[in-house]
Design an enzyme around this catalytic site. Structure first.
Site, short mmCIF file in Angstrom:
data_model
loop_
_atom_site.label_atom_id
_atom_site.label_comp_id
_atom_site.label_asym_id
_atom_site.label_seq_id
_atom_site.Cartn_x
_atom_site.Cartn_y
_atom_site.Cartn_z
NE ARG A 198 21.58 -0.28 -5.00
CZ ARG A 198 22.13 -0.27 -6.07
NH1 ARG A 198 21.53 -0.55 -7.26
NH2 ARG A 198 23.56 -0.17 -5.87
CB ALA A 245 -1.11 0.00 1.30
N GLY A 246 1.96 1.09 -0.67
CA GLY A 246 2.77 2.21 -0.70
C GLY A 246 2.43 3.22 -1.87
CG HIS A 260 11.78 -1.96 -15.87
ND1 HIS A 260 11.17 -1.01 -16.71
CD2 HIS A 260 11.48 -1.27 -14.61
CE1 HIS A 260 10.59 -0.01 -15.84
NE2 HIS A 260 10.92 -0.17 -14.59
CB THR A 288 8.19 -6.01 -6.40
OG1 THR A 288 6.74 -6.01 -5.81
CG2 THR A 288 9.27 -5.92 -5.47
CG ASN A 289 11.63 -2.33 -10.56
OD1 ASN A 289 11.77 -2.96 -11.52
ND2 ASN A 289 11.30 -1.16 -10.29
NE ARG A 311 22.47 -4.99 -10.49
CZ ARG A 311 22.23 -4.87 -11.70
NH1 ARG A 311 21.41 -4.26 -12.07
NH2 ARG A 311 22.12 -6.35 -12.39
CG ASP A 324 1.74 -2.11 3.36
OD1 ASP A 324 2.19 -1.95 2.24
OD2 ASP A 324 2.53 -2.29 4.40
N1 APR Z 1 3.77 -7.70 2.38
C1 APR Z 1 2.97 -6.70 2.03
N2 APR Z 1 3.45 -5.42 1.91
C2 APR Z 1 4.73 -5.27 2.06
C3 APR Z 1 5.58 -6.49 2.48
C4 APR Z 1 5.22 -7.48 2.72
N3 APR Z 1 5.75 -8.68 2.89
N4 APR Z 1 6.92 -5.98 2.74
C5 APR Z 1 6.75 -4.42 2.32
N5 APR Z 1 5.35 -4.07 1.91
C6 APR Z 1 5.04 -2.87 1.69
C7 APR Z 1 5.82 -1.72 2.48
O1 APR Z 1 5.25 -1.71 3.84
C8 APR Z 1 5.20 -0.45 1.54
O2 APR Z 1 4.04 0.10 2.22
O3 APR Z 1 5.25 -2.55 0.35
C9 APR Z 1 5.14 -1.13 0.15
C10 APR Z 1 6.09 -0.56 -0.88
O4 APR Z 1 5.90 0.79 -0.74
P1 APR Z 1 6.75 2.03 -1.41
O5 APR Z 1 8.02 1.76 -0.41
O6 APR Z 1 6.00 3.26 -1.17
O7 APR Z 1 7.46 1.80 -2.51
P2 APR Z 1 6.64 1.89 -4.13
O8 APR Z 1 7.25 3.20 -4.51
O9 APR Z 1 5.23 1.67 -4.21
O10 APR Z 1 7.16 0.88 -4.92
C11 APR Z 1 7.13 -0.59 -4.89
O11 APR Z 1 7.29 -0.99 -7.24
O12 APR Z 1 7.94 0.09 -9.05
C12 APR Z 1 8.42 -0.80 -7.98
O13 APR Z 1 10.65 -0.16 -7.64
C13 APR Z 1 9.26 -0.36 -7.18
O14 APR Z 1 9.76 -2.17 -6.20
C14 APR Z 1 9.01 -1.12 -5.61
C15 APR Z 1 7.90 -1.16 -5.92
#
Ligand code: APR
Length: 313
Positions: A82, A10-11, A175, A119-120, A88, A33
């Protein structure tokens, strides 16, 4: 009955994706999340926008997977970005563990769903989710090509002062840095791009597209792109839910197509109700094939790092 879409994470990317899908109005959305109350808070906020936006779809947040049961489509955006000092490979293995754990829950509650990882590092994560899910390849494929082509199309439209809608771009491979744009097949209202732009200009736009994610990171300082990524994944979800049979670039598990076997790489595919219904295989020049092969080799390297970590675990 409306379709059901789960968005894990939910990021920035996950919440924006959930918002876009909810606003379309034809799928109920569950946002998941690990952070307590975060998906609940964001989804309640989105739900309260529904009377204004005119969507009757439901959206709920959860920290567990019961609420995701029987989803038609699951988008995985969970992961970490990261951080300074992180290699990496550290990022790769951390997000591998996160996406593996998420996949196990998703498969348990929605054994018939279609999973789309975001996810990346994208291609490696798609491979990981594909392998961990045990699903057939039509039900696991990732986003990236739609985003890369959207960036390329934006820059071409800006340069030529034409509608973004009239630009069709074609990319293969991984990508970002590994993207292989086929400018030969990039057209503006059906006109090949090289009839409208000098080769140096095209090269410059290709370079900007390859570094498109980095350009946003530099501007945002904290965090990475999410408006264009969420738009891209929403288009893919829509293609499946509405059985549109769209031809879009996506990261799919190849079984010999383009001479690549057993690896998830970006190729044009047909997306419909069956998920990734077909890999569109076209004839490439030897130069294009070599670029695709080199892009696939980079994915293979990451896959080997993941395999080694799994064997040692
Ligand atoms: N289960 C559920 N959610 C999780 C878990 C998990 N095991 N681990 C982490 N998260 C959640 C985090 O709590 C956070 O809210 O994943 C979310 C990631 O959100 P952001 O840090 O805002 O990252 P975001 O910009 O949304 O990018 C997410 O997409 O484009 C790709 O490179 C980017 O890998 C990254 C992903």
């Amino acid at each position: 009955m409306r379709s059901k879409v789960t968005v894990v994470g939910a990021g920035n990317v996950g919440a924006t994706t959930a918002q876009r899908i909810h606003q379309l109005g034809y799928a109920d959305v569950v946002l998941v999340d690990v952070v307590e109350d975060l998906p609940q808070g964001k989804s309640l906020d989105m739900l309260e926008s529904a009377p204004v936006m005119g969507s009757d779809a439901k959206i709920t947040g959860s920290n567990s997977y019961e609420a995701t049961a029987d989803s038609d489509v699951v988008v995985i955006t969970a992961g970490i970005a990261r951080r300074p000092g992180m290699s990496r490979d550290d990022l790769l293995l951390t997000n591998m563990r996160i996406t593996s754990a998420v996949t196990a829950e998703v498969v348990k509650y929605s054994p018939n769903c279609i999973i789309m990882p975001v996810t990346n590092p994208l291609d490696a994560m798609v491979q990981n989710v594909f392998v961990s899910s045990g699903f057939p390849r039509n039900r696991v494929f990732g986003m990236a090509g739609v985003l890369d082509t959207a960036r390329f199309r934006t820059f071409i439209a800006e340069e030529l002062n034409v509608s973004v809608e009239d630009i069709q771009a074609f990319v293969l491979g991984g990508h970002g840095d590994d993207m292989v744009p086929l400018t030969r097949l990039t057209t503006v209202g059906g006109i090949p791009i090289n009839e409208l732009m000098a080769e140096e200009k095209i090269d410059q736009l290709v370079r900007r597209t390859r570094g498109g994610g980095g350009e946003i990171v530099e501007l945002l300082k904290a965090g990475s792109a999410y408006y264009a990524p969420s738009a891209a994944i929403t288009q893919m979800v829509e293609a499946v839910l509405l059985d549109k049979k769209r031809i879009l670039p996506a990261c799919a598990y190849l079984e010999g197509e383009y001479g690549i076997n057993g690896l998830c790489v970006g190729v044009p595919v047909k997306l419909g109700a069956g998920g990734m219904e077909q890999v569109m295989e076209i004839k490439l020049t030897s130069e294009e094939l070599a670029a695709l092969k080199s892009s696939a080799d980079s994915v293979q390297e990451l896959v080997e790092v993941m395999n080694k970590a799994r064997a040692e675990a």
